[in-house]
Design a protein around this motif. Structure first.
Motif, PDB file in Angstrom:
ATOM      1  N   THR A  29       0.808  -1.222   0.000  1.00 50.82           N
ATOM      2  CA  THR A  29       0.000   0.000   0.000  1.00 50.82           C
ATOM      3  C   THR A  29       0.839   1.269   0.000  1.00 50.82           C
ATOM      4  OG1 THR A  29      -0.171  -0.046   2.415  1.00 50.82           O
ATOM      5  CG2 THR A  29      -1.890  -1.177   1.190  1.00 50.82           C
ATOM      6  N   LYS A  30       2.110   1.156   0.371  1.00 52.22           N
ATOM      7  CA  LYS A  30       2.973   2.339   0.395  1.00 52.22           C
ATOM      8  C   LYS A  30       3.629   2.576  -0.973  1.00 52.22           C
ATOM      9  CE  LYS A  30       5.130   3.024   4.167  1.00 52.22           C
ATOM     10  NZ  LYS A  30       6.052   2.915   5.322  1.00 52.22           N
ATOM     11  N   THR A  31       4.132   1.512  -1.574  1.00 56.08           N
ATOM     12  CA  THR A  31       4.836   1.660  -2.849  1.00 56.08           C
ATOM     13  C   THR A  31       3.932   1.416  -4.053  1.00 56.08           C
ATOM     14  OG1 THR A  31       5.499  -0.670  -2.937  1.00 56.08           O
ATOM     15  CG2 THR A  31       6.947   0.848  -1.745  1.00 56.08           C
ATOM     16  N   ALA A  32       2.742   0.863  -3.803  1.00 55.25           N
ATOM     17  CA  ALA A  32       1.788   0.522  -4.863  1.00 55.25           C
ATOM     18  C   ALA A  32       2.327  -0.531  -5.826  1.00 55.25           C
ATOM     19  CB  ALA A  32       1.348   1.768  -5.631  1.00 55.25           C
ATOM     20  N   VAL A  33       3.300  -1.336  -5.392  1.00 49.92           N
ATOM     21  CA  VAL A  33       3.854  -2.397  -6.228  1.00 49.92           C
ATOM     22  C   VAL A  33       2.997  -3.658  -6.077  1.00 49.92           C
ATOM     23  CG1 VAL A  33       5.830  -3.912  -6.607  1.00 49.92           C
ATOM     24  CG2 VAL A  33       6.190  -1.480  -6.112  1.00 49.92           C
ATOM     25  N   PHE A  34       2.537  -4.190  -7.216  1.00 49.76           N
ATOM     26  CA  PHE A  34       1.736  -5.410  -7.245  1.00 49.76           C
ATOM     27  C   PHE A  34       2.618  -6.616  -7.529  1.00 49.76           C
ATOM     28  CE2 PHE A  34      -1.628  -2.377  -8.095  1.00 49.76           C
ATOM     29  CZ  PHE A  34      -2.770  -2.962  -7.543  1.00 49.76           C
ATOM     30  N   ASP A  35       2.313  -7.729  -6.895  1.00 49.98           N
ATOM     31  CA  ASP A  35       2.886  -9.021  -7.275  1.00 49.98           C
ATOM     32  C   ASP A  35       1.748  -9.970  -7.610  1.00 49.98           C
ATOM     33  OD1 ASP A  35       5.363  -8.025  -6.672  1.00 49.98           O
ATOM     34  OD2 ASP A  35       5.937  -9.645  -5.314  1.00 49.98           O
ATOM     35  N   GLU A  36       1.866 -10.660  -8.739  1.00 54.17           N
ATOM     36  CA  GLU A  36       0.931 -11.727  -9.074  1.00 54.17           C
ATOM     37  C   GLU A  36       1.583 -13.062  -8.716  1.00 54.17           C
ATOM     38  OE1 GLU A  36      -0.265 -11.328 -13.123  1.00 54.17           O
ATOM     39  OE2 GLU A  36      -1.563  -9.613 -12.711  1.00 54.17           O
ATOM     40  N   ILE A  37       0.839 -13.918  -8.063  1.00 59.56           N
ATOM     41  CA  ILE A  37       1.383 -15.151  -7.489  1.00 59.56           C
ATOM     42  C   ILE A  37       0.704 -16.353  -8.117  1.00 59.56           C
ATOM     43  CG2 ILE A  37       1.564 -16.485  -5.335  1.00 59.56           C
ATOM     44  CD1 ILE A  37       1.420 -13.553  -4.009  1.00 59.56           C
ATOM     45  N   ASP A  38       1.504 -17.341  -8.500  1.00 62.80           N
ATOM     46  CA  ASP A  38       0.968 -18.574  -9.094  1.00 62.80           C
ATOM     47  C   ASP A  38       1.946 -19.695  -8.760  1.00 62.80           C
ATOM     48  OD1 ASP A  38      -0.186 -20.583 -10.647  1.00 62.80           O
ATOM     49  OD2 ASP A  38      -0.681 -19.212 -12.288  1.00 62.80           O
ATOM     50  N   LEU A  39       1.568 -20.547  -7.836  1.00 63.16           N
ATOM     51  CA  LEU A  39       2.442 -21.655  -7.460  1.00 63.16           C
ATOM     52  C   LEU A  39       1.612 -22.869  -7.077  1.00 63.16           C
ATOM     53  CD1 LEU A  39       3.821 -21.285  -3.831  1.00 63.16           C
ATOM     54  CD2 LEU A  39       2.235 -19.614  -4.779  1.00 63.16           C
ATOM     55  N   PRO A  40       2.162 -24.062  -7.243  1.00 62.26           N
ATOM     56  CA  PRO A  40       1.440 -25.266  -6.825  1.00 62.26           C
ATOM     57  C   PRO A  40       1.131 -25.228  -5.333  1.00 62.26           C
ATOM     58  CG  PRO A  40       3.315 -25.850  -8.206  1.00 62.26           C
ATOM     59  CD  PRO A  40       3.443 -24.391  -7.892  1.00 62.26           C
ATOM     60  N   SER A  41      -0.046 -25.723  -4.970  1.00 58.53           N
ATOM     61  CA  SER A  41      -0.438 -25.779  -3.553  1.00 58.53           C
ATOM     62  C   SER A  41       0.222 -26.983  -2.902  1.00 58.53           C
ATOM     63  CB  SER A  41      -1.961 -25.867  -3.429  1.00 58.53           C
ATOM     64  OG  SER A  41      -2.577 -24.719  -3.941  1.00 58.53           O
ATOM     65  N   ALA A  42       1.509 -26.866  -2.682  1.00 57.16           N
ATOM     66  CA  ALA A  42       2.268 -27.987  -2.126  1.00 57.16           C
ATOM     67  C   ALA A  42       3.470 -27.454  -1.375  1.00 57.16           C
ATOM     68  CB  ALA A  42       2.722 -28.930  -3.239  1.00 57.16           C
ATOM     69  N   VAL A  43       3.829 -28.146  -0.299  1.00 54.38           N
ATOM     70  CA  VAL A  43       5.062 -27.837   0.421  1.00 54.38           C
ATOM     71  C   VAL A  43       5.751 -29.143   0.792  1.00 54.38           C
ATOM     72  CG1 VAL A  43       4.180 -25.671   1.398  1.00 54.38           C
ATOM     73  CG2 VAL A  43       3.983 -27.791   2.712  1.00 54.38           C
TER      74      VAL A  43
END
Length: 433
Positions: A29-43
């Motif tokens: 919210t401060k820098t207004a930088v967006f990240d889009e996230i896409d990863l397998p639901s696994a650990v």
């Protein structure tokens, strides 16, 4: 030592934790930088306290600005997680041997809200975003604990949303009748120097899976509607003949078919509002079909061995080499048989939902990460079942992201309301929030 407002990172994100993949969008919210996230639901969990060969601190910028979410290595100390073992996330988890591999259970009646993995994934991606933003801003790892305040939009299958939405949100915020927020400590261990991230959730909005996708379609208005229409016309113009983007945005009575790996959700909107009485969840998904196919393979074809449904899905999705073609065709045959059973279940469930929703239904949307793999079987079956109600089958290349977009919008609306309220408070009374 108390943190000043300048030291605090504030994040707003929509995280769609699917049985197959985590799809998310997070904004600083401060820098207004967006990240889009896409990863397998696994650990992968391991009792080793640190990597065998941790990365150099001097490489932090190059590593962090790459696909860091799919290589996150961390431990968690939080009321939501029983053990503080190291966990390796995403695609990196698919190639680790000799450790405990965890993915969502898609056979049985285990609630996603009760599966620890859902919390691990949410906490991990917010911590990774915080470190990513610090390193990209300062060029190096922090020499202190990062404090992060989070507003989140999360989702549960419709049946779980009805029963568990308030309790699920409270697990993250700690707001069970008290005033103190829960603290979730994530220690990132990719590098020689471990980094501590202190997460506090100041607001969590929980939505029903599928309903959040419909929310995104409506909220984004004619721009998205026009893109959907163009895509649909390219494949079957008769489905939307004479329909404009404005017509699609104005629709008030819809049914969604949100095909996931472990569930298929049927969100119903009546007069523009989510109708939980008519909505439903089918406790099966494309991942269920893959698991059943793997079981049949193990019984009748020992040349087809897969360690997880994710491995099978990747094998089926990839174009086979000449040497793999025979095995690929046999595996696809097993999967298609099981997918046909799933399609029968989806069609039957849609019939029940249509009966509940009544004759006012204007359109059926089909979307979700599992919808693309079974489209050739499912689309004609749904067209037949829906009669004269148009069935708009959205392309999975973008429809799998609609839930995360709707969740982000929900979290963002709360953030904007909070900012508007702060603007009315005298300056001397404004504190870090």
């Amino acid at each position: 030592m108390n943190s000043s407002a300048n030291d605090i990172i504030t994040l707003t994100g929509g995280i769609d934790v699917g049985n197959g993949y985590v799809k998310g969008v997070i904004r600083n919210t401060k820098t207004a930088v967006f990240d889009e996230i896409d990863l397998p639901s696994a650990v992968v969990s391991t009792s080793r306290t640190s990597p065998k060969v941790p990365l150099s601190d001097s490489d932090a910028f190059a590593v962090i600005t790459g696909d860091f979410y799919n290589h996150l290595d961390c431990s968690l100390t939080t009321p939501l997680v029983a053990a503080s073992d190291r966990r390796i996330f995403g695609r990196a988890a698919l190639s680790v041997r000799g450790s405990k591999f965890t993915e969502f259970e898609v056979i049985g009646k285990h609630s996603k809200a009760d599966q620890e993995l859902s919390k691990v994934l949410v906490l991990g991606v917010f911590a990774a975003k915080a470190l990513r933003d610090h390193v990209t801003t300062h060029g190096s790892l922090p020499d202190h604990e990062l404090r992060v305040l989070v507003r989140a939009g999360l989702a549960l299958p419709i049946s779980e949303y009805v029963a568990r939405r308030h309790a699920y949100a409270a697990e993250f915020t700690g707001a069970r009748g008290g005033t103190d927020r829960a603290v979730h400590l994530v220690t990132i261990k990719n590098f020689n120097t471990p980094v501590s991230i202190r997460l506090e959730f100041i607001d969590v909005q929980v939505m029903a899976e599928g309903a959040s996708a419909q929310f995104a379609i409506t909220e984004k208005g004619e721009v998205l509607a026009q893109a959907l229409l163009q895509d649909l016309r390219a494949r079957d113009a008769s489905l939307v003949e004479g329909v404009t983007a404005a017509d699609l945005v104005a629709v008030q009575n819809t049914i969604g078919v949100d095909v996931g790996e472990g569930t298929v959700n049927f969100p119903v909107f009546t007069d523009g509002r989510f109708n939980p009485e008519a909505a439903a969840t089918l406790d099966e998904g494309y991942g269920t079909a893959l698991m059943n196919a793997m079981e049949r393979m193990s019984e009748s074809d020992n040349t087809l061995q897969f360690s997880s449904r994710k491995q099978l899905a990747d094998f089926l999705h990839a174009k086979p080499s000449v040497l793999q073609k025979s095995r690929h065709d046999r595996a696809a045959g097993f999967a298609e048989v099981e997918a046909s059973y799933l399609v029968d279940e989806i069609v039957s469930a849609l019939g029940d939902v249509l009966s509940q929703a009544g004759a006012t239904t204007e359109v059926v949307y089909v979307y979700g990460g599992g919808s693309g793999a079974i489209k050739d079987l499912l689309h004609p079956a749904l067209l037949k079942a829906a009669g004269d109600v148009p069935v708009l089958y959205l392309d999975s290349s973008y429809s799998r992201h609609l839930n995360r977009e709707g969740l982000y919008i929900a979290a963002r609306h709360v953030e904007q309301s909070a900012q508007a309220a702060l603007a009315e408070v005298p300056r001397e009374e404004v504190v870090a929030w």
